[in-house]
Design an enzyme around this catalytic site. Structure first.
Site, PDB file in Angstrom:
ATOM      1  N   TYR A 159       0.819  -1.205  -0.155  1.00 26.21           N
ATOM      2  CA  TYR A 159       0.118   0.114   0.070  1.00 26.21           C
ATOM      3  C   TYR A 159       0.936   1.369   0.079  1.00 26.21           C
ATOM      4  O   TYR A 159       1.921   1.291   0.856  1.00 26.21           O
ATOM      5  CB  TYR A 159      -0.841  -0.035   1.457  1.00 26.21           C
ATOM      6  CG  TYR A 159      -1.740   1.302   1.382  1.00 26.21           C
ATOM      7  CD1 TYR A 159      -2.808   1.491   0.464  1.00 26.21           C
ATOM      8  CD2 TYR A 159      -1.709   2.100   2.226  1.00 26.21           C
ATOM      9  CE1 TYR A 159      -3.553   2.568   0.697  1.00 26.21           C
ATOM     10  CE2 TYR A 159      -2.221   3.199   2.730  1.00 26.21           C
ATOM     11  CZ  TYR A 159      -3.303   3.313   1.624  1.00 26.21           C
ATOM     12  OH  TYR A 159      -4.020   4.453   1.841  1.00 26.21           O
ATOM     13  N   ASP A 254       9.545   2.873  -1.037  1.00 28.41           N
ATOM     14  CA  ASP A 254       8.567   3.488   0.049  1.00 28.41           C
ATOM     15  C   ASP A 254       8.726   3.269   1.391  1.00 28.41           C
ATOM     16  O   ASP A 254       8.593   2.065   1.855  1.00 28.41           O
ATOM     17  CB  ASP A 254       7.231   3.120  -0.405  1.00 28.41           C
ATOM     18  CG  ASP A 254       5.991   3.793   0.314  1.00 28.41           C
ATOM     19  OD1 ASP A 254       6.378   4.484   1.316  1.00 28.41           O
ATOM     20  OD2 ASP A 254       4.997   3.524   0.072  1.00 28.41           O
ATOM     21  N   LYS A 286       4.947   9.299   8.442  1.00 28.62           N
ATOM     22  CA  LYS A 286       4.832   8.631   9.927  1.00 28.62           C
ATOM     23  C   LYS A 286       5.749   9.186  10.991  1.00 28.62           C
ATOM     24  O   LYS A 286       5.748  10.377  11.347  1.00 28.62           O
ATOM     25  CB  LYS A 286       4.805   7.278   9.804  1.00 28.62           C
ATOM     26  CG  LYS A 286       3.663   6.815   8.988  1.00 28.62           C
ATOM     27  CD  LYS A 286       3.243   5.217   9.378  1.00 28.62           C
ATOM     28  CE  LYS A 286       2.171   4.834   8.116  1.00 28.62           C
ATOM     29  NZ  LYS A 286       0.831   4.616   8.396  1.00 28.62           N
TER      30      LYS A 286
HETATM   31  C1  LIG Z   1       4.199   2.222   2.929  1.00 22.91           C
HETATM   32  C2  LIG Z   1       2.889   3.466   2.958  1.00 22.91           C
HETATM   33  N1  LIG Z   1       3.130   4.147   2.071  1.00 22.91           N
HETATM   34  C3  LIG Z   1       2.177   5.298   1.856  1.00 22.91           C
HETATM   35  C4  LIG Z   1       1.253   5.560   2.907  1.00 22.91           C
HETATM   36  C5  LIG Z   1       0.340   6.445   2.910  1.00 22.91           C
HETATM   37  O1  LIG Z   1       0.664   7.463   4.012  1.00 22.91           O
HETATM   38  P1  LIG Z   1      -0.682   8.517   4.388  1.00 22.91           P
HETATM   39  O2  LIG Z   1      -1.641   7.632   5.124  1.00 22.91           O
HETATM   40  O3  LIG Z   1       0.167   9.615   5.382  1.00 22.91           O
HETATM   41  O4  LIG Z   1      -1.083   9.223   3.272  1.00 22.91           O
HETATM   42  C6  LIG Z   1       1.210   4.583   4.005  1.00 22.91           C
HETATM   43  C7  LIG Z   1       0.265   4.519   5.137  1.00 22.91           C
HETATM   44  O5  LIG Z   1      -0.227   3.701   5.689  1.00 22.91           O
HETATM   45  C8  LIG Z   1       1.928   3.422   3.962  1.00 22.91           C
HETATM   46  O6  LIG Z   1       2.243   2.608   4.983  1.00 22.91           O
END
Ligand SMILES: Cc1ncc(COP(=O)(O)O)c(C=O)c1O
Length: 450
Positions: A159, A254, A286
């Site tokens: 995700y 990511d 985060k």
């Molecule tokens: C690996 C990863 N990338 C991107 C995101 C998206 O971040 P946000 O919820 O701050 O938009 C998340 C959210 O959980 C994530 O776990």
């Protein structure tokens, strides 16, 4: 440990903790907000029941509006590495707020936060944004702008936020294009996205063999946590980096979830730094926001130079680099010492070992998977979970029973079987013991639904 929290009364066998205030607030919330929540997983849809409305958090503990207390194993889905209401983070935030909340101009804290990120990771330049979704969306745009190519490769079960082109489900076969994973995403948005099974080198090779000259980038969670914790097989990230390089595509790692959490230098500190490779672009979020909306993407200086205003690829944000969020993030990163990571690792190891021991004793088939201090329990008969297809074999009813038994005993787990469990350095021995005490009965509850 919290000032007034952490004194939860032990909950008896099978007791249901009353939560009339959460019930009432959930009714009010549903009247004005779809599903009553501002992010779907919070609604408890996967586990049933009323989501708890939290009113405060201190250290390892959360308190809901009914006064029930929980040891928090969600940690705001990752950010709260130091626990809730850390006094020094609150101090930094208080000082920043007293000066003003947003100026729409450059500020010194933005620079210091960017320097901290550059010092810990292989990125040479970084741009701050407000959410992980913005970070991945912008990284993809930049990769396309830099390479002049359109295709994006991603893995099923990873995700990356709710970016249209990344909300793609696997098509009908290997190396075929994605189809929208949700209504509202045009087929055109996912038609340029290839969705592959995770940890599958053959699928990656096939996709690049067929489409290599058209692939702008491959994006992957540096170590997936959004299908439960599914670590990369040894050398997998290095293989992805070299495959991308061989085909002139960018490797986008990511680290929104793993960055500054699984180690000082995130997942890259656990593989790339050791093996000697670097991603072309990385995304963060985060932990680097310290509980505020802050995220970032960064990478090679020549790639980042294509970004506006230096280059032609447009990207912007009214609240990007917000002074309160950057103050919280900077304080958090500066406080995240080796001792902090050692404590979080220790807590995670203790809780995960106790969880698997309790489930084994109760005869519940499961797999415990960990990547450093991130771990999750898969309620499956499989012996290992290398990808999303295997994660999907879980007995979600068993998880549901387990989740509610833990909740009733004052432990707040992620309300879905497909999530990582998160600890903090504020999880002291008493908080950990509270979790250990709850596990055997919860494991029995999971065993009883089989
Ligand atoms: C690996 C990863 N990338 C991107 C995101 C998206 O971040 P946000 O919820 O701050 O938009 C998340 C959210 O959980 C994530 O776990």
């Amino acid at each position: 440990m919290g000032r007034e929290l952490g004194r939860s009364t032990p909950v008896g066998e099978n007791a249901r903790v009353p939560h009339p205030q959460s019930d009432a607030w959930f009714d009010r919330a549903r009247a004005v907000t779809p599903g009553g929540v501002n992010s779907p997983v919070r609604a408890f849809t996967a586990v049933g029941g009323t989501p708890r409305f939290m009113e405060s958090g201190h250290g390892a503990w959360l308190r809901d509006v009914d006064g029930n207390e929980y040891v928090d194993l969600v940690c705001s889905w990752g950010p709260m590495l130091l626990g809730h209401a850390h006094p020094e983070v609150l101090g930094a935030v208080g000082e920043a707020i007293a000066r003003g909340t947003s100026y729409g101009t450059p500020t010194t804290t933005e620079v210091e936060l960017a320097e901290e990120i550059v010092a810990r990771t292989p990125v040479e330049k970084v741009r701050l944004v407000s959410s992980g979704t913005e970070a991945t969306m912008s990284a993809i745009r930049l990769a396309r702008g830099f390479t002049g190519r359109e295709l994006v490769v991603k893995f099923a079960g990873c995700y990356h936020g709710h970016v249209d082109s990344l909300l793609a489900q696997a098509g009908s076969g290997l190396a075929t294009f994605g189809v929208p994973g949700t209504p509202g995403v045009p087929a055109a948005s996912t038609a340029a996205t290839l969705v592959l099974p995770y940890n599958d080198r053959g699928a990656v090779e096939a996709a690049f063999a067929e489409h290599g000259t058209r692939i702008a980038c491959l994006i992957t969670e540096a170590s997936p946590g959004n299908m439960g914790v599914v670590p990369p097989e040894p050398g997998f990230n290095a293989f992805l980096a070299s495959t991308c390089r061989a085909h002139g595509a960018l490797f986008v790692s990511d680290e929104v979830m793993t960055g500054f959490r699984v180690s000082r230098r995130g997942q890259w500190g656990r593989d790339g730094a050791v093996e000697g490779w670097t991603p072309d672009l990385m995304t963060f979020g985060k932990v680097m926001g310290g509980g505020f909306p802050a995220a970032a993407f960064g990478g090679r200086a020549d790639v980042m130079a294509r970004l506006s205003p230096e280059g032609p690829v447009y990207q912007a944000g009214t609240l990007s680099g917000n002074p309160i969020a950057t103050a919280a993030g900077l304080a958090t990163l500066r406080l995240a010492t080796d001792a902090v990571y050692a404590r979080v690792d220790e807590v995670a190891a203790t809780i995960s070992e106790a969880a698997t021991k309790a489930l084994t004793a109760a005869g519940v088939p499961h797999v415990l998977q960990a990547n450093g201090n991130m771990f999750s329990v898969f309620f499956t008969e499989a012996t290992a979970v290398p990808d999303y297809a295997t994660a999907a074999t879980q007995d979600t009813e068993a998880f549901k029973a387990f989740f509610h038994a833990m909740l009733d005993r004052g432990v707040y787990l992620p309300p879905s079987a497909f999530e990582a469990w998160f600890c903090s350095s504020a999880h002291d021995d008493r908080a950990v013991q509270h979790v250990l005490d709850a596990l055997p009965a919860a494991a029995e509850a999971a065993g009883a639904v089989r």
